[in-house]
Write a protein that holds these residues in place. Structure first.
Motif, PDB file in Angstrom:
ATOM      1  N   MET A   1       0.956  -1.174  -0.010  1.00  0.00           N
ATOM      2  CA  MET A   1       0.133   0.058  -0.056  1.00  0.00           C
ATOM      3  C   MET A   1       0.798   1.527   0.016  1.00  0.00           C
ATOM      4  O   MET A   1       1.817   1.146   0.870  1.00  0.00           O
ATOM      5  N   SER A   2       0.542   2.208  -0.876  1.00  0.00           N
ATOM      6  CA  SER A   2       1.277   3.370  -0.891  1.00  0.00           C
ATOM      7  C   SER A   2       1.199   4.232   0.325  1.00  0.00           C
ATOM      8  O   SER A   2       0.004   4.195   1.020  1.00  0.00           O
ATOM      9  N   LYS A   3       2.146   4.625   0.598  1.00  0.00           N
ATOM     10  CA  LYS A   3       1.970   5.581   2.256  1.00  0.00           C
ATOM     11  C   LYS A   3       1.178   6.614   1.990  1.00  0.00           C
ATOM     12  O   LYS A   3       0.672   7.115   3.054  1.00  0.00           O
ATOM     13  N   ILE A   4       0.914   7.327   1.149  1.00  0.00           N
ATOM     14  CA  ILE A   4      -0.007   8.560   0.848  1.00  0.00           C
ATOM     15  C   ILE A   4      -1.338   8.008   0.953  1.00  0.00           C
ATOM     16  O   ILE A   4      -2.370   8.819   1.383  1.00  0.00           O
ATOM     17  N   GLN A   5      -1.716   6.715   1.040  1.00  0.00           N
ATOM     18  CA  GLN A   5      -3.072   6.246   1.451  1.00  0.00           C
ATOM     19  C   GLN A   5      -3.306   6.463   2.919  1.00  0.00           C
ATOM     20  O   GLN A   5      -4.528   6.375   3.025  1.00  0.00           O
ATOM     21  N   GLN A   6      -2.344   6.805   3.557  1.00  0.00           N
ATOM     22  CA  GLN A   6      -2.334   7.158   4.890  1.00  0.00           C
ATOM     23  C   GLN A   6      -2.882   8.470   5.421  1.00  0.00           C
ATOM     24  O   GLN A   6      -2.915   8.787   6.532  1.00  0.00           O
ATOM     25  N   ALA A   7      -2.959   9.048   4.566  1.00  0.00           N
ATOM     26  CA  ALA A   7      -3.301  10.683   4.663  1.00  0.00           C
ATOM     27  C   ALA A   7      -4.317  10.859   5.589  1.00  0.00           C
ATOM     28  O   ALA A   7      -5.520  10.219   5.280  1.00  0.00           O
ATOM     29  N   LYS A   8      -4.503  11.760   6.391  1.00  0.00           N
ATOM     30  CA  LYS A   8      -5.598  12.494   6.941  1.00  0.00           C
ATOM     31  C   LYS A   8      -5.604  13.738   7.146  1.00  0.00           C
ATOM     32  O   LYS A   8      -4.461  14.524   6.917  1.00  0.00           O
ATOM     33  N   PHE A   9      -6.633  14.551   7.419  1.00  0.00           N
ATOM     34  CA  PHE A   9      -6.950  15.886   7.507  1.00  0.00           C
ATOM     35  C   PHE A   9      -5.936  16.294   8.560  1.00  0.00           C
ATOM     36  O   PHE A   9      -5.830  15.630   9.687  1.00  0.00           O
ATOM     37  N   PHE A  10      -5.453  17.640   8.438  1.00  0.00           N
ATOM     38  CA  PHE A  10      -4.348  18.027   9.364  1.00  0.00           C
ATOM     39  C   PHE A  10      -4.783  19.514   9.882  1.00  0.00           C
ATOM     40  O   PHE A  10      -4.923  19.858  11.130  1.00  0.00           O
ATOM     41  N   VAL A  11      -4.925  20.400   8.992  1.00  0.00           N
ATOM     42  CA  VAL A  11      -5.235  21.935   9.631  1.00  0.00           C
ATOM     43  C   VAL A  11      -5.758  22.705   8.290  1.00  0.00           C
ATOM     44  O   VAL A  11      -5.342  22.308   7.053  1.00  0.00           O
ATOM     45  N   THR A  12      -6.682  23.503   8.296  1.00  0.00           N
ATOM     46  CA  THR A  12      -7.064  24.661   7.409  1.00  0.00           C
ATOM     47  C   THR A  12      -6.256  26.126   7.569  1.00  0.00           C
ATOM     48  O   THR A  12      -6.267  26.130   8.519  1.00  0.00           O
ATOM     49  N   VAL A  13      -5.761  26.546   6.670  1.00  0.00           N
ATOM     50  CA  VAL A  13      -5.272  27.670   6.790  1.00  0.00           C
ATOM     51  C   VAL A  13      -5.491  28.684   6.014  1.00  0.00           C
ATOM     52  O   VAL A  13      -5.914  28.624   4.612  1.00  0.00           O
ATOM     53  N   ASN A  14      -5.807  30.043   6.494  1.00  0.00           N
ATOM     54  CA  ASN A  14      -6.317  31.091   5.809  1.00  0.00           C
ATOM     55  C   ASN A  14      -5.315  32.262   5.969  1.00  0.00           C
ATOM     56  O   ASN A  14      -5.767  33.207   5.383  1.00  0.00           O
ATOM     57  N   HIS A  15      -4.280  32.068   6.384  1.00  0.00           N
ATOM     58  CA  HIS A  15      -3.286  33.284   6.475  1.00  0.00           C
ATOM     59  C   HIS A  15      -1.851  32.581   6.615  1.00  0.00           C
ATOM     60  O   HIS A  15      -1.744  31.568   7.187  1.00  0.00           O
ATOM     61  N   LEU A  16      -1.065  33.215   6.080  1.00  0.00           N
ATOM     62  CA  LEU A  16       0.412  32.794   5.910  1.00  0.00           C
ATOM     63  C   LEU A  16       1.019  32.643   7.248  1.00  0.00           C
ATOM     64  O   LEU A  16       1.915  31.547   7.639  1.00  0.00           O
ATOM     65  N   VAL A  17       0.527  33.272   8.248  1.00  0.00           N
ATOM     66  CA  VAL A  17       1.275  33.186   9.952  1.00  0.00           C
ATOM     67  C   VAL A  17       0.781  31.798  10.361  1.00  0.00           C
ATOM     68  O   VAL A  17       1.476  31.257  11.358  1.00  0.00           O
ATOM     69  N   ASP A  18      -0.318  31.313   9.714  1.00  0.00           N
ATOM     70  CA  ASP A  18      -0.886  30.046  10.248  1.00  0.00           C
ATOM     71  C   ASP A  18      -0.282  28.837   9.836  1.00  0.00           C
ATOM     72  O   ASP A  18      -0.822  27.633  10.070  1.00  0.00           O
ATOM     73  N   LEU A  19       0.604  28.780   8.692  1.00  0.00           N
ATOM     74  CA  LEU A  19       1.192  27.840   8.094  1.00  0.00           C
ATOM     75  C   LEU A  19       2.032  26.926   8.821  1.00  0.00           C
ATOM     76  O   LEU A  19       2.833  27.575   9.756  1.00  0.00           O
ATOM     77  N   PRO A  20       2.112  25.558   8.815  1.00  0.00           N
ATOM     78  CA  PRO A  20       2.788  24.669   9.986  1.00  0.00           C
ATOM     79  C   PRO A  20       4.326  25.192   9.621  1.00  0.00           C
ATOM     80  O   PRO A  20       4.912  25.483   8.639  1.00  0.00           O
ATOM     81  N   LYS A  21       4.930  24.958  10.782  1.00  0.00           N
ATOM     82  CA  LYS A  21       6.082  25.692  11.166  1.00  0.00           C
ATOM     83  C   LYS A  21       7.134  24.428  11.037  1.00  0.00           C
ATOM     84  O   LYS A  21       8.449  24.884  10.794  1.00  0.00           O
ATOM     85  N   ASP A  22       6.847  23.135  11.138  1.00  0.00           N
ATOM     86  CA  ASP A  22       7.569  21.898  11.111  1.00  0.00           C
ATOM     87  C   ASP A  22       8.557  22.067   9.273  1.00  0.00           C
ATOM     88  O   ASP A  22       7.767  22.469   8.612  1.00  0.00           O
ATOM     89  N   PRO A  23       9.573  21.297   9.282  1.00  0.00           N
ATOM     90  CA  PRO A  23      10.154  21.315   7.983  1.00  0.00           C
ATOM     91  C   PRO A  23       9.920  20.306   7.011  1.00  0.00           C
ATOM     92  O   PRO A  23      10.404  19.805   6.130  1.00  0.00           O
ATOM     93  N   ILE A  24       8.637  19.546   7.371  1.00  0.00           N
ATOM     94  CA  ILE A  24       8.292  18.465   6.807  1.00  0.00           C
ATOM     95  C   ILE A  24       7.893  18.842   5.251  1.00  0.00           C
ATOM     96  O   ILE A  24       7.192  19.671   4.979  1.00  0.00           O
ATOM     97  N   PRO A  25       8.371  17.998   4.391  1.00  0.00           N
ATOM     98  CA  PRO A  25       8.103  18.367   2.876  1.00  0.00           C
ATOM     99  C   PRO A  25       6.702  18.321   2.506  1.00  0.00           C
ATOM    100  O   PRO A  25       5.847  17.439   3.024  1.00  0.00           O
ATOM    101  N   GLU A  26       6.206  19.071   1.792  1.00  0.00           N
ATOM    102  CA  GLU A  26       5.045  19.535   0.876  1.00  0.00           C
ATOM    103  C   GLU A  26       4.700  19.166  -0.307  1.00  0.00           C
ATOM    104  O   GLU A  26       5.726  19.577  -1.315  1.00  0.00           O
ATOM    105  N   ILE A  27       3.657  18.588  -0.995  1.00  0.00           N
ATOM    106  CA  ILE A  27       3.229  18.813  -2.263  1.00  0.00           C
ATOM    107  C   ILE A  27       2.106  19.535  -2.328  1.00  0.00           C
ATOM    108  O   ILE A  27       1.059  19.245  -1.797  1.00  0.00           O
ATOM    109  N   ALA A  28       2.126  20.337  -3.134  1.00  0.00           N
ATOM    110  CA  ALA A  28       0.846  21.301  -3.550  1.00  0.00           C
ATOM    111  C   ALA A  28       0.037  20.714  -4.643  1.00  0.00           C
ATOM    112  O   ALA A  28       0.430  20.281  -5.889  1.00  0.00           O
ATOM    113  N   PHE A  29      -1.420  20.932  -4.515  1.00  0.00           N
ATOM    114  CA  PHE A  29      -2.265  20.340  -5.611  1.00  0.00           C
ATOM    115  C   PHE A  29      -2.977  21.785  -6.019  1.00  0.00           C
ATOM    116  O   PHE A  29      -3.729  22.200  -5.204  1.00  0.00           O
TER     117      PHE A  29
END
Length: 216
Positions: A1-29
């Motif tokens: 099973m692909s690891k991305i199938q484990q994805a779950k909701f994390f957070v909704t952001v409406n302002h730049l200051v609220d973006l997650p601070k951790d260094p975890i890699p991101e892929i934008a859609f």
């Protein structure tokens, strides 16, 4: 099973200051409203209602984060669902806020490893899609285009639209040397076309696999 199938909701952001601070890699859609972005995310994650599409196009104007946890709940990566664009009946203030949020995120976000751009096969690349590429590509990070709803076309038309998109990307690659890698593939949720290819690329960008079969 692909690891991305484990994805779950994390957070909704409406302002730049609220973006997650951790260094975890991101892929934008990203993609036009109703191009099939939410459907593509749900299909890749093998979930029916992870990403939601509003019944009113252009209504959702925030960034949704989905995290990919390991078995011990260590976060491996984020899938980032950006607001759909291209719907005319959006309040000017909302549109201005969205554009500022989106442009800053795409151009400045260090954790962002690449963008998956959703393009409706019946439209091909639009001017708004080209604007999105012009926003993001100077970062030097890769873009992969999912040419969605491929089941709506016959074999000949599918080949033509994919060639058209790839030819335009090749031209961009040749004239914009600072742009990152630009690739494209056909995709269909109905016929389940291109799932493994897209999954392979997303996992590679997130550092969850070593190989990719994507080619332009």
């Amino acid at each position: 099973m692909s690891k991305i199938q484990q994805a779950k909701f994390f957070v909704t952001v409406n302002h730049l200051v609220d973006l997650p601070k951790d260094p975890i890699p991101e892929i934008a859609f990203a993609g036009r409203s109703n191009a099939g972005k939410s459907t593509a995310i749900n299909l890749l994650c093998n979930q029916k209602r992870l990403a939601f599409s509003s019944k009113t196009p252009g209504r959702t104007q925030h960034i949704n984060y989905f995290c990919i946890p390991d078995k011990d709940e260590t976060l491996l990566g984020h899938l980032v669902d950006l607001p759909g664009y291209g719907y005319a009946q959006v309040d000017f203030k909302i549109k201005a806020h969205w554009e500022k949020l989106l442009s800053s995120y795409l151009q400045e976000r260090a954790q962002l490893k690449g963008m998956v751009l959703i393009v409706d096969s019946r439209r091909g690349l639009t001017d708004l899609d080209r604007n999105m590429l012009e926003w993001f590509c100077p970062t030097g990070k890769p873009v992969h285009i999912l040419v969605t709803k491929a089941d709506k076309l016959n074999q000949s038309d599918k080949a033509l639209v994919l060639k058209s998109v790839r030819d335009e990307l090749k031209l961009l690659n040749s004239t914009k040397p600072k742009f990152g890698t630009l690739t494209a593939q056909l995709f269909s949720s109905i016929k389940r076309i291109g799932i493994e290819e897209a999954d392979d690329l997303v996992c590679k960008w997130l550092g969850l696999s070593d190989d990719s079969n994507i080619s332009i």
